[in-house]
Design a protein around this motif. Sequence first.
Motif, PDB file in Angstrom:
ATOM      1  N   GLY A  33       8.411  48.713   0.379  1.00 40.13           N
ATOM      2  CA  GLY A  33       8.651  47.599   1.285  1.00 40.13           C
ATOM      3  C   GLY A  33      10.081  47.363   1.707  1.00 40.13           C
ATOM      4  O   GLY A  33      10.317  46.575   2.598  1.00 40.13           O
ATOM      5  N   GLY A  34      11.032  47.971   1.059  1.00 39.09           N
ATOM      6  CA  GLY A  34      12.422  47.779   1.449  1.00 39.09           C
ATOM      7  C   GLY A  34      13.071  46.577   0.772  1.00 39.09           C
ATOM      8  O   GLY A  34      12.450  45.837   0.007  1.00 39.09           O
ATOM      9  N   THR A  35      14.325  46.391   1.080  1.00 44.03           N
ATOM     10  CA  THR A  35      15.147  45.374   0.430  1.00 44.03           C
ATOM     11  C   THR A  35      14.601  43.965   0.605  1.00 44.03           C
ATOM     12  O   THR A  35      14.571  43.177  -0.340  1.00 44.03           O
ATOM     13  CB  THR A  35      16.594  45.440   0.974  1.00 44.03           C
ATOM     14  N   GLU A  36      14.172  43.622   1.805  1.00 39.24           N
ATOM     15  CA  GLU A  36      13.662  42.269   2.044  1.00 39.24           C
ATOM     16  C   GLU A  36      12.417  41.991   1.208  1.00 39.24           C
ATOM     17  O   GLU A  36      12.256  40.903   0.651  1.00 39.24           O
ATOM     18  CB  GLU A  36      13.365  42.065   3.530  1.00 39.24           C
ATOM     19  N   THR A  37      11.548  42.952   1.097  1.00 42.58           N
ATOM     20  CA  THR A  37      10.341  42.788   0.279  1.00 42.58           C
ATOM     21  C   THR A  37      10.711  42.650  -1.187  1.00 42.58           C
ATOM     22  O   THR A  37      10.151  41.822  -1.908  1.00 42.58           O
ATOM     23  CB  THR A  37       9.387  43.983   0.474  1.00 42.58           C
ATOM     24  N   GLN A  38      11.662  43.446  -1.639  1.00 41.35           N
ATOM     25  CA  GLN A  38      12.108  43.356  -3.025  1.00 41.35           C
ATOM     26  C   GLN A  38      12.682  41.967  -3.312  1.00 41.35           C
ATOM     27  O   GLN A  38      12.382  41.363  -4.351  1.00 41.35           O
ATOM     28  CB  GLN A  38      13.126  44.446  -3.317  1.00 41.35           C
TER      29      GLN A  38
END
Length: 100
Positions: A50-55
């Motif tokens: 999911g990428g940084t924002e999801t993390q």
Amino acid sequence: THLCPWGGGPCTILSADGAGQICAGMREHLSDATVQQRGCEVLQAMCRHGGTETQRMILSVNGPRQVLAAMAAHPEDSQVQSQACDAVRELAAADAEKGQ
């Protein structure tokens, strides 16, 4: 690629505050090993793909705490433990990448 092993995709999960809903479901059904296993599995996949924002979203809804609660609630369930360990590994890797 689907993040949800039983259908749905990244847009469906993320647009509906997926991490928050998953963690809420895990909290509400802590005694259900299948819910805990699937919840850990999806959080792990979201973190990985999911990428940084999801993390960040997973961290903001106390995802790591919920994964640990699943492990504590089902210490003898190898499926819960395996999926939870995978989730912890992905969350730790995301945190390590953020610090680099």
